[in-house]
Design a protein around this motif. Structure first.
Motif, mmCIF file in Angstrom:
data_model
loop_
_atom_site.group_PDB
_atom_site.id
_atom_site.type_symbol
_atom_site.label_atom_id
_atom_site.label_comp_id
_atom_site.label_asym_id
_atom_site.label_seq_id
_atom_site.Cartn_x
_atom_site.Cartn_y
_atom_site.Cartn_z
ATOM 1 N N ASP A 171 0.820 -1.209 0.150
ATOM 2 C CA ASP A 171 -0.083 -0.119 0.092
ATOM 3 C C ASP A 171 0.866 1.190 -0.119
ATOM 4 O OD1 ASP A 171 0.863 -0.815 2.473
ATOM 5 O OD2 ASP A 171 -0.598 0.391 3.525
ATOM 6 N N ILE A 172 2.184 1.160 0.112
ATOM 7 C CA ILE A 172 3.146 2.411 -0.009
ATOM 8 C C ILE A 172 3.669 2.417 -1.366
ATOM 9 C CG2 ILE A 172 5.138 3.484 1.172
ATOM 10 C CD1 ILE A 172 2.645 2.929 2.987
ATOM 11 N N PRO A 173 3.439 3.836 -2.159
ATOM 12 C CA PRO A 173 3.990 3.923 -3.362
ATOM 13 C C PRO A 173 5.453 4.016 -3.038
ATOM 14 C CG PRO A 173 2.206 5.504 -2.737
ATOM 15 C CD PRO A 173 2.487 4.556 -1.708
ATOM 16 N N THR B 123 16.021 -3.386 -9.347
ATOM 17 C CA THR B 123 16.411 -4.637 -9.597
ATOM 18 C C THR B 123 17.697 -5.139 -8.809
ATOM 19 O OG1 THR B 123 17.315 -4.618 -11.585
ATOM 20 C CG2 THR B 123 14.947 -5.193 -11.471
ATOM 21 N N ASN B 124 17.687 -5.049 -7.521
ATOM 22 C CA ASN B 124 19.088 -5.082 -6.842
ATOM 23 C C ASN B 124 19.506 -6.546 -6.865
ATOM 24 O OD1 ASN B 124 19.677 -2.307 -5.441
ATOM 25 N ND2 ASN B 124 17.569 -2.474 -4.971
ATOM 26 N N TRP B 125 18.379 -7.521 -6.667
ATOM 27 C CA TRP B 125 19.047 -8.973 -6.760
ATOM 28 C C TRP B 125 19.695 -9.134 -8.084
ATOM 29 C CZ3 TRP B 125 17.776 -13.167 -9.918
ATOM 30 C CH2 TRP B 125 18.399 -14.391 -9.247
ATOM 31 N N VAL C 217 7.341 0.298 -8.129
ATOM 32 C CA VAL C 217 7.925 0.139 -9.504
ATOM 33 C C VAL C 217 9.304 -0.293 -9.175
ATOM 34 C CG1 VAL C 217 8.819 1.550 -11.655
ATOM 35 C CG2 VAL C 217 6.772 2.110 -10.362
ATOM 36 N N ASP C 218 10.011 -1.219 -10.000
ATOM 37 C CA ASP C 218 11.444 -1.453 -10.072
ATOM 38 C C ASP C 218 12.025 -1.299 -11.213
ATOM 39 O OD1 ASP C 218 10.866 -4.151 -7.640
ATOM 40 O OD2 ASP C 218 11.657 -2.252 -7.200
ATOM 41 N N LEU C 219 13.068 -0.381 -11.380
ATOM 42 C CA LEU C 219 13.587 -0.244 -12.940
ATOM 43 C C LEU C 219 14.706 -0.969 -13.011
ATOM 44 C CD1 LEU C 219 13.427 3.861 -13.039
ATOM 45 C CD2 LEU C 219 11.874 2.082 -13.607
#
Length: 356
Positions: free
Chosen positions: A170-172, A177-179, A335-337
């Motif tokens: 629920d938190i924007p 993509t650290n992994w 969002v994960d860039l």
């Protein structure tokens, strides 16, 4: 710095609540045993309210699920950008990204630092309530439940960039993509023939640190390289901890032939430790960093690193928080860039091929 304006904290005059949820405000005032103007002062972040009264009113605002209707007259032309630490090239890349969007939108920035704490103090929250920015962007920080409720009740949207922990659905939030980055860095080294690969992780309290370390472990496992706990170190994301951890690794009876540093600043510390011990990069030691800060292409030798799109992450967060403030709800608010490996001159096969 580019032309978007950076303004100091400014107090705003209280907003007349008479046209906004009047019955709810009156109900809250009655329940709290205070006047409606006192509730309005709390909503506006005014300092001239006793702490006990403020706390009681905030609890009732949360209990009643009060949320101010947001209008153009209420919104200041500001974006609040808060860091847990502001003294690094990494932070400046984020500022540049938010500033790009602020300039496009005709907005100004208010920069804050929470002195290393991952949750800002109440004084900062009170300032935000008084300023009523168009949105709040928190970097490597988060808000506790009460602080989130305070911003929500005033219809002040917020987004977390590179969250330290799991922010919840629920938190924007905007991250990377650290992994995958940790996996790519380590696979690059195993592909060159390295088997003793040291790693200097960031603080374990940060989700990005744990993800990069997990990527390192996964790459070793899929390459058939046993993980040696002796080759794992942890430190803050700074030059000093990278230097200290690298000295420890390079003074082992069987030192690593390559080191994956948790970020570029730690990698600079690895460079210093290698020079001190008379080791050449990459002939005697390969080094990979993480972030791709501008300085990494100018150091000697230029650093192989994982590019984290910091400017794009900051721009995405700024646009997301402004969309939320305008009542637009994107399909996803998490969002994960993508990260990507940038190969330069700091990595090479080991001087003596290692047995597989």
């Amino acid at each position: 710095m580019s032309p978007a304006k950076v303004q100091p904290h400014q107090e705003k005059a209280p907003v007349d609540e008479s046209s906004e949820s009047t019955a709810t405000l009156a109900e809250i005032a009655r329940a709290a045993g205070v006047s409606a103007p006192t509730v309005s002062k709390v909503l506006n972040g005014r300092a001239d309210v006793a702490p006990g009264t403020r706390s009681r009113v905030e609890e009732l605002l949360l209990l009643h699920g009060y949320r101010r209707r947001r209008g153009a007259s209420q919104q200041s032309q500001l974006i609040d950008l808060v860091f847990h630490e502001l003294d690094s090239a990494w932070a400046m890349e984020v500022v540049r990204g938010v500033e790009n969007v602020a300039r496009e939108e005709g907005l100004s920035l208010v920069l804050s630092e929470s002195a290393g704490r991952l949750t800002p103090g109440q004084t900062w929250v009170d300032g935000v309530l008084a300023r009523r920015p168009a949105g709040v962007i928190l970097v490597l920080s988060d808000l506790d439940a009460a602080q989130r409720a305070q911003l929500t009740s005033r219809s002040i949207p917020f987004v977390v960039v590179d969250p330290a922990g799991d922010p919840g659905d629920d938190i924007p939030s905007v991250g990377a993509t650290n992994w995958q980055g940790g996996l790519a860095a380590t696979r690059h080294l195993t592909g060159l023939g390295h088997r003793r690969i040291g790693v200097i992780g960031g603080p374990s309290r940060m989700m990005c640190s744990r993800a990069r370390l997990d990527g390192y472990r996964a790459a070793l496992e899929t390459s058939g390289v046993p993980m040696d706990p002796e080759l794992v170190r942890e430190g803050e994301f700074n030059h000093e901890d990278g230097y200290t951890a690298a000295l420890e690794l390079l003074r082992l009876p069987e030192p690593p032939t390559a080191i994956f540093a948790g970020n570029d600043l730690q990698a600079l510390g690895v460079y210093e430790a290698a020079r001190e011990l008379g080791l050449r990069i990459p002939e005697d030691l390969s080094v990979v960093g993480f972030d791709d800060l501008p300085l990494t292409r100018w150091i000697g030798p230029p650093l192989t690193t994982v590019r984290q799109p910091l400017i794009e992450m900051a721009e995405t967060a700024a646009r997301l928080v402004l969309d939320l403030g305008r009542g637009r709800r994107p399909a996803t608010t998490r969002v994960d860039l993508a990260t990507s490996l940038v190969v330069r001159s700091s990595t090479a096969p080991p001087a003596v091929p290692e047995p597989r």
